[in-house]
Design a protein around this motif. Structure first.
Motif, PDB file in Angstrom:
ATOM      1  N   GLY C  41       0.721  -0.943   0.045  1.00  0.00           N
ATOM      2  CA  GLY C  41       0.084  -0.067   0.301  1.00  0.00           C
ATOM      3  C   GLY C  41       0.739   1.312   0.259  1.00  0.00           C
ATOM      4  N   GLY C  45       6.301   1.578   5.158  1.00  0.00           N
ATOM      5  CA  GLY C  45       6.037   1.216   6.010  1.00  0.00           C
ATOM      6  C   GLY C  45       5.290   2.242   7.183  1.00  0.00           C
ATOM      7  N   ASP C  46       4.508   2.828   6.513  1.00  0.00           N
ATOM      8  CA  ASP C  46       3.195   3.819   7.124  1.00  0.00           C
ATOM      9  C   ASP C  46       1.940   2.807   6.958  1.00  0.00           C
ATOM     10  OD1 ASP C  46       4.832   6.125   7.636  1.00  0.00           O
ATOM     11  OD2 ASP C  46       4.872   6.619   5.868  1.00  0.00           O
ATOM     12  N   CYS C  47       1.078   2.055   5.964  1.00  0.00           N
ATOM     13  CA  CYS C  47       0.601   1.571   6.447  1.00  0.00           C
ATOM     14  C   CYS C  47      -0.425   0.123   6.442  1.00  0.00           C
ATOM     15  CB  CYS C  47      -0.675   1.831   4.729  1.00  0.00           C
ATOM     16  SG  CYS C  47      -0.086  -0.049   3.341  1.00  0.00           S
ATOM     17  N   GLY C  48       0.945  -0.516   6.624  1.00  0.00           N
ATOM     18  CA  GLY C  48       0.411  -1.930   7.365  1.00  0.00           C
ATOM     19  C   GLY C  48       0.008  -2.913   6.493  1.00  0.00           C
ATOM     20  N   THR C  51       1.411  -5.943   5.915  1.00  0.00           N
ATOM     21  CA  THR C  51       1.491  -7.119   7.796  1.00  0.00           C
ATOM     22  C   THR C  51       2.051  -8.746   7.417  1.00  0.00           C
ATOM     23  OG1 THR C  51       1.165  -5.436   8.793  1.00  0.00           O
ATOM     24  CG2 THR C  51       1.180  -7.303   9.466  1.00  0.00           C
ATOM     25  N   PHE C 103      -8.485  -4.554   1.445  1.00  0.00           N
ATOM     26  CA  PHE C 103      -7.181  -4.264   0.683  1.00  0.00           C
ATOM     27  C   PHE C 103      -5.961  -4.153   2.213  1.00  0.00           C
ATOM     28  CE2 PHE C 103      -2.944  -2.407  -1.152  1.00  0.00           C
ATOM     29  CZ  PHE C 103      -3.675  -3.117  -2.333  1.00  0.00           C
ATOM     30  N   THR C 105      -7.198  -5.308   4.578  1.00  0.00           N
ATOM     31  CA  THR C 105      -7.566  -6.381   5.719  1.00  0.00           C
ATOM     32  C   THR C 105      -6.604  -8.244   5.991  1.00  0.00           C
ATOM     33  OG1 THR C 105      -9.886  -6.666   5.064  1.00  0.00           O
ATOM     34  CG2 THR C 105      -9.775  -8.679   5.447  1.00  0.00           C
ATOM     35  N   SER C 132      -2.691  -0.136  15.562  1.00  0.00           N
ATOM     36  CA  SER C 132      -2.469   1.052  15.399  1.00  0.00           C
ATOM     37  C   SER C 132      -0.958   1.000  13.367  1.00  0.00           C
ATOM     38  CB  SER C 132      -1.836   1.623  16.216  1.00  0.00           C
ATOM     39  OG  SER C 132      -0.536   1.287  16.668  1.00  0.00           O
ATOM     40  N   GLY C 133      -0.753   0.040  13.068  1.00  0.00           N
ATOM     41  CA  GLY C 133       0.385   0.524  12.168  1.00  0.00           C
ATOM     42  C   GLY C 133      -0.938   0.124  10.854  1.00  0.00           C
ATOM     43  N   ASN C 134      -2.376  -0.510  10.579  1.00  0.00           N
ATOM     44  CA  ASN C 134      -2.123  -0.891  10.354  1.00  0.00           C
ATOM     45  C   ASN C 134      -3.734   0.391   9.382  1.00  0.00           C
ATOM     46  OD1 ASN C 134      -1.668  -3.240  11.825  1.00  0.00           O
ATOM     47  ND2 ASN C 134      -2.346  -4.272   9.594  1.00  0.00           N
ATOM     48  N   LEU C 135      -3.678   0.025   8.347  1.00  0.00           N
ATOM     49  CA  LEU C 135      -4.579   2.128   8.747  1.00  0.00           C
ATOM     50  C   LEU C 135      -5.693   0.886   6.754  1.00  0.00           C
ATOM     51  CD1 LEU C 135      -2.063   4.542   6.346  1.00  0.00           C
ATOM     52  CD2 LEU C 135      -3.531   4.300   8.945  1.00  0.00           C
ATOM     53  N   CYS C 136      -7.267   1.903   8.217  1.00  0.00           N
ATOM     54  CA  CYS C 136      -8.577   1.033   6.730  1.00  0.00           C
ATOM     55  C   CYS C 136      -8.867   2.752   6.657  1.00  0.00           C
ATOM     56  CB  CYS C 136      -8.944   0.119   7.052  1.00  0.00           C
ATOM     57  SG  CYS C 136     -10.207  -0.171   6.210  1.00  0.00           S
ATOM     58  N   ARG C 137      -9.289   2.669   5.038  1.00  0.00           N
ATOM     59  CA  ARG C 137      -9.388   4.095   4.636  1.00  0.00           C
ATOM     60  C   ARG C 137     -10.905   3.620   4.468  1.00  0.00           C
ATOM     61  NH1 ARG C 137      -8.388   9.295   5.413  1.00  0.00           N
ATOM     62  NH2 ARG C 137      -8.857   9.214   2.919  1.00  0.00           N
ATOM     63  N   CYS C 138     -11.938   2.417   4.939  1.00  0.00           N
ATOM     64  CA  CYS C 138     -12.992   2.747   4.735  1.00  0.00           C
ATOM     65  C   CYS C 138     -13.861   2.936   5.579  1.00  0.00           C
ATOM     66  CB  CYS C 138     -13.023   1.004   3.313  1.00  0.00           C
ATOM     67  SG  CYS C 138     -11.933   0.981   1.858  1.00  0.00           S
TER      68      CYS C 138
END
Ligand SMILES: Cc1cc2nc3c(=O)[nH]c(=O)nc-3n(C[C@H](O)[C@H](O)[C@H](O)COP(=O)(O)OP(=O)(O)OC[C@H]3O[C@@H](n4cnc5c(N)ncnc54)[C@H](O)[C@@H]3O)c2cc1C
Ligand code: FES
Ligand code: FES
Lengths: 288, 423, 157
Positions: C41, C45-48, C51, C103, C105, C132-138
């Motif tokens: 993504g 290292g910012d979005c996770g 992982t 994406f 998930t 906290s290291g996993n961004l979800c925009r939805c």
């Protein structure tokens, strides 16, 4: 990315590589290096992976110091029983680095080695009077942590040297400490400003104090003037507030993408004030 | 009564299982035999003329299969959802209007080869003075982003007489409100893969708009619609940002030119530089009410900066005008909404389509009025909220349900519980 | 170009690979092994989204060299559950509507898995910290937190 990969298994192999090979870049967790390499800000010729060297791992108490080896990760620091007990301010800083993923990868040696003015572990180490041991084929050299930073991204380290140990003074009776950070969000944020405080009291008098701030200058700094002013005074809210105001005057931060100089000055005062207050509470000196 | 299976029910997402298993195929996950990788050379200046472009050296790089410039676009070389004003690849002699305008596209055997070959392309650009402020852009003599002028659209809604009404209001407030540009930041950066099968060009891509993609590809490849298939892959978020063209036309051009499958995946940085944003908008408002807080008149000038290309800009500006009064009844209005070209990044569709921006303005105005006449923010809203059989600013009669009063009441109850206060 | 032989455990199976040392773990998984459940993504290292679990701990595979897998154990989303037997977390994510575009998930599931492995009754705050290291925009996270809480209480499905 185009580099030769070296994977030494002990310090001897490491020194043979760094002395027998051209430009070498020491590689620990890689969280700073790989970002820079991907952006082509740096293009190392030789990557020397330190992770195979057991001598660079572990946390070992030694008298009034803790030896924290450079490959110790932020996650290990945060969860180390001995650090939580004897040097909790470092655990407090480690807990606020990046994200769980970054804490599992990033190391304390890399945090120092990267020489970022915003490195989170550094102020916590500075207030515990930390020393850095640099080892090379010629032998070992001990330096004050504060003296190894020359500027943003610039570390005072000789070719062939590796940070082999970080010594932090453990907290004793009547001593307390605190780390504070302000970022643009609560997780995954590089510090807009950070800082740590260590305090030693005798009765209600401040016997000794150390204050360190990050991201307010090209390198992490100690506030020696403020410290000097504090020593011998009474440990109370008014004094702490005054110290915060003094901090605001002595720091000379810059405007950058993360924040303005003005904001950093204001928060410097808050960090010093709150840091002192929290440190004292932890000694058991200030109610609430 | 027939049992309803969907409305009012929590429905499990049809593809949730593939997504939790990691087997759902997003565009970047697709691989094809002998596939090539596409890369774009883009402009790093905001305004200029492409004087010359020489791709010979790049073409000679081993592993490079095609380097295409504006000359190689067989069709319109123009795309855009409302008006076609954006070049697919800027042609020699034509204008560059923003950072990220495409100058050339490459297909090579690896991403690395493509990247290196990009650096061998020689371009000569004559820089022009750019304009970044929409108010500057509206002035006479400002640098012209497009030939037809910088004012892309103007929408007006005039009802009643605001001037006269303001003079009779118990309270009148004024304010200027600004919102910033915003990136969608869907977690999946744009990606796609194209392949020619027989005489049909197939494009698999993440998109919110496969039908439009098909039309744009056909128009730019100069082929009939029946010769283009666009297959939407599982799409990792869009929020409006994947309504515009990104990789689609470029991939189709490259696949056609090389007769091999070509894949393109934007890096996060490319995604941010190349694609659309939320419109930054400046809103000058004046609003008046009577002594009880009933809204009487609202006047506003809304200026939306659409950047270098229209995208959905005129639509967004129209929605700003239509929703300028918010969910409130205002009998007299004078609303003007401009959509302006500048050399900023292109702004387009983004969740809410201009409506979130104006909400900042009308809600702030209501707070200001409430304070002035001494009622609570809740009171002024509930008093003025639209209800069935009332008319909006555009005189649309709301015949069915209107949810705002219910919403306000529910929000009040919740806020009182959470904050332990009385509103 | 030099290559290096590595052996590691991937989703419970022993693996041997001959790889270039420059290869990123993410690229080895996606390009060499075809395990495309792990996503890219941001690459920084910012979005996770990338992982994976490294000896049970979440890391960003976009910032890890594949050679560092040597001698260790890697878990990707493909190792979490199967079509026939979903992991409780996967089931809970479906049931709670914690999946939208999907994406984020796989990465989100693995961060959650690492948490539940050491804490089978996490608080909301602990869950939020773990992801906290996993961004979800939805989703706005609420349903994800709910799903993780639910999974903690579920027996294997
Ligand atoms: C998404 C993200 C978020 C982040 N958030 C934070 C944050 O909140 N706070 C923070 O402080 N940092 C943060 N960082 C930066 C980074 O993770 C830390 O600085 C980390 O501690 C670096 O350690 P590393 O082992 O990964 O370093 P590496 O990248 O391996 O190395 C960094 C530098 O140190 C040198 N080096 C490493 N080990 C040694 C050694 N033993 N001797 C001499 N030199 C050495 C290397 O040569 C290199 O120059 C973040 C990074 C990312 C990608
Ligand atoms: S892709 Fe690795 S953190 Fe975003
Ligand atoms: S479900 Fe789309 S990013 Fe999380």
């Amino acid at each position: 990315m185009d580099f030769v990969y070296h994977n030494p298994r002990n310090l001897e192999q490491l020194f043979n590589i760094v002395n027998g090979t051209g430009n070498c870049t020491l590689f620990a967790g890689g969280t700073d290096l790989l970002v820079k390499m991907k952006k082509k800000l740096i293009e190392p010729e030789n990557i020397v992976d330190l992770k195979g060297i057991d001598d660079l791992k572990g946390i070992v108490p030694e008298g009034e110091f803790l030896n924290i080896k450079p490959l110790v990760t932020h996650d290990e620091i945060e969860n180390s029983e001995i650090i939580k007990k004897k040097a909790y301010v470092i655990a407090e800083a480690a807990a606020q680095v990046g994200s769980p993923q970054i804490r599992n990868m990033g190391t304390v040696g890399g945090n120092i080695g990267n020489a970022s003015p915003a490195a989170d572990i550094v102020p916590a180490l500075l207030v515990l009077d930390a020393k850095v041991e640099m080892q090379s084929i010629q032998g070992q050299e001990e330096k004050e942590l504060l003296s190894v930073f020359k500027g943003p991204g610039q570390l005072s380290i000789k070719k062939g040297q590796v940070i082999s140990n970080i010594k932090a003074r453990v907290l004793a009776e009547q001593e307390g400490a605190a780390f504070m950070k302000s970022g643009q969000r609560k997780a995954l944020a590089i510090s807009v400003i950070n800082g740590a405080v260590w305090l030693k009291v005798n009765g209600n008098k401040i016997e000794d104090v150390r204050i360190a701030l990050g991201a307010v200058a090209p390198t992490p700094i100690r506030l020696f003037d403020v410290e000097k002013w504090l020593i011998g005074r009474e440990a109370n809210e008014d004094v702490f507030k005054k110290a915060g105001e003094m901090a605001k005057e002595v720091v000379k931060p810059i405007d950058d993408i993360r924040s303005s100089a003005e904001y950093r000055k204001t928060v410097s005062a808050a960090i010093v004030y709150n840091g002192l207050k929290t440190a004292l509470q932890r000694i058991g000196g200030l109610s609430q | 009564m027939v049992e309803n299976r969907v409305v009012g029910k929590s429905v499990k997402k049809i593809d949730a299982k593939e997504k939790v298993l990691g087997t759902a195929l997003y565009a970047a996950d697709i691989k094809k035999k002998e596939m090539l990788y596409g890369k774009i050379l883009t402009s790093n200046i905001t305004h200029g003329i492409l004087k010359s472009i020489n791709t010979e050296k790049a073409k000679a790089v081993k592993g490079v299969h095609a380097v295409l410039t504006g000359e190689d676009v067989p069709g319109l070389n123009s795309t855009g959802m409302i008006i076609r004003d954006e070049p697919v690849i800027v042609k020699k002699g034509d204008k560059i209007r923003k950072i990220g305008d495409t100058l050339a596209i490459i297909a090579a055997e690896t991403e690395e080869i493509a990247e290196n070959a990009l650096k061998m392309i020689e371009v000569e650009i004559e820089e022009l003075t750019p304009v970044f402020c929409p108010y500057e852009a509206m002035k006479e003599g400002a640098p012209q982003v497009h030939e037809k002028g910088n004012i892309l659209s103007v929408r007006k809604i005039i009802k009643g007489d605001v001037e006269d009404t303001f003079s009779k209001c118990a309270a009148v407030v004024e304010g200027t409100f600004k919102t910033g540009i915003q990136e969608h930041a869907y977690i999946e950066p744009e990606a796609g893969i194209a392949e020619v099968v027989g005489d049909v060009i197939n494009v698999w891509c993440c998109t919110q708009n496969p039908h439009m993609d098909r039309k744009e590809i056909a128009a730019n490849l100069n082929v009939g619609l029946q010769k283009v298939r666009v297959i939407q892959t599982t799409t990792g978020g869009g929020f409006g940002g994947k309504l515009d063209e990104s990789v689609q036309i470029h991939l189709a051009l490259l696949a056609k030119a090389t007769n091999k499958p070509v894949k393109m995946v934007y890096s996060r940085e490319e995604s941010i530089i190349y694609t659309g944003k939320r419109h930054p908008i400046t809103m000058k408002y004046k609003t008046g009410c009577d002594a009880q807080g009933m809204l009487l008149a609202m006047e506003c000038e809304i200026v939306a900066d659409t950047g270098a290309y229209a995208s959905y800009g005129p639509g967004v500006a129209t929605r700003c005008a239509v929703h300028a009064t918010g969910p409130y009844y205002v009998p007299n209005v004078k609303i003007t909404a401009f959509c302006i070209y500048t050399n900023n990044p292109r702004s387009g569709a983004f969740r809410g389509f201009g409506v979130p921006q104006v909400a900042l303005a009308h809600e702030s105005q209501l707070d200001m009025l409430a304070e002035k006449i001494g009622i609570t923010p809740y009171e002024i809203r509930i008093k003025n909220a639209l209800r069935p059989n009332m008319k909006t600013a555009t005189d649309q009669l709301l015949e069915q349900s209107v949810g705002i009063t219910k919403t306000l009441e529910a929000a009040k109850t919740r806020a009182e519980q959470l904050l332990k206060i009385r509103l | 170009m030099n290559t290096i032989n590595i052996s590691f455990k991937l989703n419970g199976k022993d693996m041997k690979m001959e790889i270039k040392p420059q290869l990123l773990l993410l690229d080895m998984l996606r390009e060499e092994l075809g395990l495309t459940g792990t996503k890219n993504g941001c690459g920084e290292g910012d979005c996770g989204a990338c992982t994976v679990l490294f000896d049970g701990k979440p890391i960003c595979s976009c910032l890890a060299l594949a050679v560092n897998a040597d001698g260790h154990e890697i878990t990707t989303v493909e190792g979490l559950g199967s079509e026939e037997k979903l992991d409780p977390l996967q089931q809970a994510f479906i049931d709670e509507g914690a999946v939208q575009c999907g994406f984020c998930t796989p990465g989100m599931l693995l961060s959650a898995k690492a948490l539940l492995n050491k804490n089978n009754d996490p608080s909301d705050a602990e869950i939020k910290r773990a992801i906290s290291g996993n961004l979800c925009r939805c989703t706005g996270y609420t349903k994800i937190v709910k799903a993780i809480k639910k999974a903690a209480k579920m027996k294997e499905v």
